[in-house]
Design an enzyme around this catalytic site. Structure first.
Site, PDB file in Angstrom:
ATOM      1  N   ILE A  42       6.673  14.070  21.153  1.00  0.00           N
ATOM      2  CA  ILE A  42       6.143  14.702  22.366  1.00  0.00           C
ATOM      3  C   ILE A  42       6.680  14.014  23.629  1.00  0.00           C
ATOM      4  CG2 ILE A  42       4.051  15.409  23.618  1.00  0.00           C
ATOM      5  CD1 ILE A  42       4.583  16.738  20.764  1.00  0.00           C
ATOM      6  N   GLU A  47      12.751  22.717  21.653  1.00  0.00           N
ATOM      7  CA  GLU A  47      12.192  24.040  22.002  1.00  0.00           C
ATOM      8  C   GLU A  47      12.819  25.159  21.167  1.00  0.00           C
ATOM      9  OE1 GLU A  47      11.085  24.725  25.989  1.00  0.00           O
ATOM     10  OE2 GLU A  47      11.127  22.597  26.468  1.00  0.00           O
TER      11      GLU A  47
HETATM   12  C1  FAD Z   1      13.791  14.411  22.551  1.00  0.00           C
HETATM   13  C2  FAD Z   1      12.835  15.425  21.987  1.00  0.00           C
HETATM   14  C3  FAD Z   1      11.801  15.894  22.784  1.00  0.00           C
HETATM   15  C4  FAD Z   1      10.874  16.817  22.251  1.00  0.00           C
HETATM   16  N1  FAD Z   1       9.802  17.203  23.027  1.00  0.00           N
HETATM   17  C5  FAD Z   1       8.832  17.975  22.458  1.00  0.00           C
HETATM   18  C6  FAD Z   1       7.634  18.258  23.184  1.00  0.00           C
HETATM   19  O1  FAD Z   1       7.454  17.856  24.345  1.00  0.00           O
HETATM   20  N2  FAD Z   1       6.671  19.003  22.569  1.00  0.00           N
HETATM   21  C7  FAD Z   1       6.814  19.477  21.293  1.00  0.00           C
HETATM   22  O2  FAD Z   1       5.904  20.132  20.801  1.00  0.00           O
HETATM   23  N3  FAD Z   1       7.950  19.216  20.582  1.00  0.00           N
HETATM   24  C8  FAD Z   1       8.939  18.472  21.132  1.00  0.00           C
HETATM   25  N4  FAD Z   1      10.084  18.174  20.408  1.00  0.00           N
HETATM   26  C9  FAD Z   1      10.213  18.674  19.030  1.00  0.00           C
HETATM   27  C10 FAD Z   1      11.264  19.760  18.857  1.00  0.00           C
HETATM   28  O3  FAD Z   1      10.850  20.950  19.481  1.00  0.00           O
HETATM   29  C11 FAD Z   1      11.515  19.903  17.346  1.00  0.00           C
HETATM   30  O4  FAD Z   1      12.209  18.733  16.942  1.00  0.00           O
HETATM   31  C12 FAD Z   1      12.283  21.143  16.999  1.00  0.00           C
HETATM   32  O5  FAD Z   1      11.513  22.288  17.214  1.00  0.00           O
HETATM   33  C13 FAD Z   1      12.767  21.125  15.526  1.00  0.00           C
HETATM   34  O6  FAD Z   1      11.746  20.798  14.639  1.00  0.00           O
HETATM   35  P1  FAD Z   1      12.007  19.644  13.528  1.00  0.00           P
HETATM   36  O7  FAD Z   1      12.551  18.471  14.243  1.00  0.00           O
HETATM   37  O8  FAD Z   1      10.790  19.469  12.735  1.00  0.00           O
HETATM   38  O9  FAD Z   1      13.158  20.249  12.607  1.00  0.00           O
HETATM   39  P2  FAD Z   1      12.960  21.204  11.337  1.00  0.00           P
HETATM   40  O10 FAD Z   1      12.114  22.359  11.714  1.00  0.00           O
HETATM   41  O11 FAD Z   1      12.556  20.397  10.174  1.00  0.00           O
HETATM   42  O12 FAD Z   1      14.455  21.718  11.126  1.00  0.00           O
HETATM   43  C14 FAD Z   1      15.447  20.987  10.398  1.00  0.00           C
HETATM   44  C15 FAD Z   1      16.670  21.893  10.250  1.00  0.00           C
HETATM   45  O13 FAD Z   1      16.327  23.056   9.482  1.00  0.00           O
HETATM   46  C16 FAD Z   1      16.630  24.224  10.218  1.00  0.00           C
HETATM   47  N5  FAD Z   1      15.643  25.277   9.928  1.00  0.00           N
HETATM   48  C17 FAD Z   1      14.287  25.192   9.915  1.00  0.00           C
HETATM   49  N6  FAD Z   1      13.746  26.377   9.632  1.00  0.00           N
HETATM   50  C18 FAD Z   1      14.768  27.251   9.465  1.00  0.00           C
HETATM   51  C19 FAD Z   1      14.866  28.649   9.148  1.00  0.00           C
HETATM   52  N7  FAD Z   1      13.782  29.400   8.988  1.00  0.00           N
HETATM   53  N8  FAD Z   1      16.110  29.198   9.051  1.00  0.00           N
HETATM   54  C20 FAD Z   1      17.225  28.437   9.227  1.00  0.00           C
HETATM   55  N9  FAD Z   1      17.198  27.132   9.521  1.00  0.00           N
HETATM   56  C21 FAD Z   1      15.987  26.542   9.649  1.00  0.00           C
HETATM   57  C22 FAD Z   1      16.565  23.789  11.689  1.00  0.00           C
HETATM   58  O14 FAD Z   1      17.307  24.684  12.505  1.00  0.00           O
HETATM   59  C23 FAD Z   1      17.176  22.407  11.616  1.00  0.00           C
HETATM   60  O15 FAD Z   1      18.575  22.510  11.592  1.00  0.00           O
HETATM   61  C24 FAD Z   1      11.029  17.294  20.921  1.00  0.00           C
HETATM   62  C25 FAD Z   1      12.097  16.833  20.141  1.00  0.00           C
HETATM   63  C26 FAD Z   1      12.981  15.899  20.645  1.00  0.00           C
HETATM   64  C27 FAD Z   1      14.091  15.407  19.752  1.00  0.00           C
END
Ligand code: FAD
Length: 381
Positions: free
Chosen positions: A157, A364
């Protein structure tokens, strides 16, 4: 159709360029090296009106539209993408969620502090086990009399520690049910609400990213935003605007990478000539400039559609985010290439743009999720 920038946009761009010379450039290497989140800088940005860009003046904001908002995020990100990211998260996630779905009383309570930069906002959707699959979140809120009791952990976050207030998406219904989530406002200092691990990141190191931990956190029932059960739907609406933010952030990184590369390629000589005179380099510049134009047009189109509530803005927001973020990763990589060995060391800004850019294809909604959104809407009957 007008493709030019307004006088207000030009004024904003100039003021950020001046601001960066004094308040960002001298310090950004230390922020990046030591992962310092410069809290006081955001107070100064608040004084300039950039912490409440889209907030009406009656709530202490600047009352600008999306065009000006894109300019703010684009210009700040050219100066320092971490600052662009934090300003974007504060404005378009936390503040915009309260502004869009809050009651008049809720807006009066939180928006003026956020819009003036007195307070920094956070927005919690992601969890360790549920990123893209946010609908399966496990952070639970249960009503106990007149209070919500929240238990769980949010992950990654922005401003999870230094934020003064957070909008938190909580599970209030069944897992996987689209109507099973509620957005609840939690103020920092509420007993049981703490920041967990601060992430040590590849890039965006001056933007704080931490866990938010909720251990029997009690907040008044009135802190829920909108209807109970609407949290997930609200989050998707907020993310449409958030994708314009990340597109603008990407645009800033692309422009910064291009400007630095253009300058360097004219100055750096090899074989007795500036490297820009070699087609191998000048074609890279041509590709970069074209990518910037395409990103910018798509970003402003998404903003125009969103602002005017034109049907179909969700797909354009996803396209803008997808295209601009992938473009900024390409551009920042080419910028390092144009700088040769000097692009790989920290004396030139392209090394940082290269590291910072990758967040744009992840935060996002990843690139894959944007393609999922776009294709689902294309195939809808
Ligand atoms: C610096 C930073 C700041 C952030 N700030 C915030 C914030 O303020 N608030 C907040 O809520 N979140 C925040 N996030 C979280 C961010 O939004 C998530 O990291 C992002 O949505 C991806 O989720 P995950 O990391 O769990 O990856 P995962 O969902 O586990 O994805 C891993 C891989 O699988 C792929 N994948 C997943 N599902 C599918 C599908 N159905 N089809 C094809 N491919 C798929 C993804 O594209 C990715 O390549 C932040 C992240 C970072 C790194």
């Amino acid at each position: 159709m007008n493709f030019g920038k307004s006088e207000t946009q030009k004024m904003i761009a100039d003021s950020i360029k001046e601001f960066a010379k004094q308040h960002i450039y001298p310090f950004q290497k230390e922020w990046d090296d030591k992962q310092i989140f410069p809290v006081d800088l955001f107070k100064k940005l608040g004084e300039m009106g950039f912490m409440g860009v889209l907030v009406p003046e009656e709530y202490g904001g600047s009352g600008f539209g999306y065009d000006e908002y894109i300019t703010v995020v684009d210009e700040l990100s050219q100066a320092d993408p971490s600052i662009g990211l934090s300003v974007a998260a504060h404005n378009s996630l936390c503040t915009n969620h309260i502004l869009t779905f809050g009651t008049e009383e809720q807006k009066q309570k939180w928006i003026p502090k956020l819009a003036t930069g007195e307070w920094i906002g956070a927005w919690g959707l992601t969890e360790a086990g549920t990123g893209s699959d946010a609908g399966n979140m496990t952070c639970i809120a249960k009503l106990d009399g007149d209070e919500w009791v929240i238990n769980g952990t949010k992950n990654f976050i922005t401003h999870g520690k230094s934020g003064n207030v957070a909008v938190v998406m909580t599970r209030t219904g069944e897992k996987g049910d689209n109507r099973g989530a509620t957005a609840i406002v939690v103020e920092m200092g509420t007993p049981g609400f703490t920041a967990g691990k601060k992430e040590d990141k590849l890039g965006m190191r001056a933007s704080e990213t931490t866990e938010m931990v909720f251990d029997n956190v009690r907040v008044p029932k009135e802190n829920a935003l909108g209807n109970i059960g609407d949290g997930f739907k609200q989050a998707l609406t907020i993310l449409d605007g958030g994708r314009i933010s990340i597109a603008a952030l990407s645009l800033g990184i692309s422009k910064g990478s291009y400007i630095a590369s253009l300058k360097y390629s004219k100055e750096r000589e090899q074989f007795g000539k500036p490297i820009s005179s070699f087609q191998g380099i000048s074609f890279k510049l041509a590709e970069m400039a074209t990518d910037i134009e395409a990103s910018e047009l798509l970003t402003y189109k998404a903003a125009w559609q969103k602002e005017n509530n034109i049907d179909g803005y969700t797909i354009t927001c996803a396209m803008a985010k997808y295209y601009a973020s992938e473009a900024c990763v390409r551009l920042s990589s080419e910028a390092v290439q144009i700088h040769g060995g000097y692009g790989y060391i920290k004396d030139f800004p392209v090394e940082r743009y290269f590291r910072d850019s990758k967040l744009c294809t992840i935060g996002e909604g990843t690139t894959e999720i944007q393609k999922f959104v776009i294709s689902r809407l294309l195939l809808k009957d």
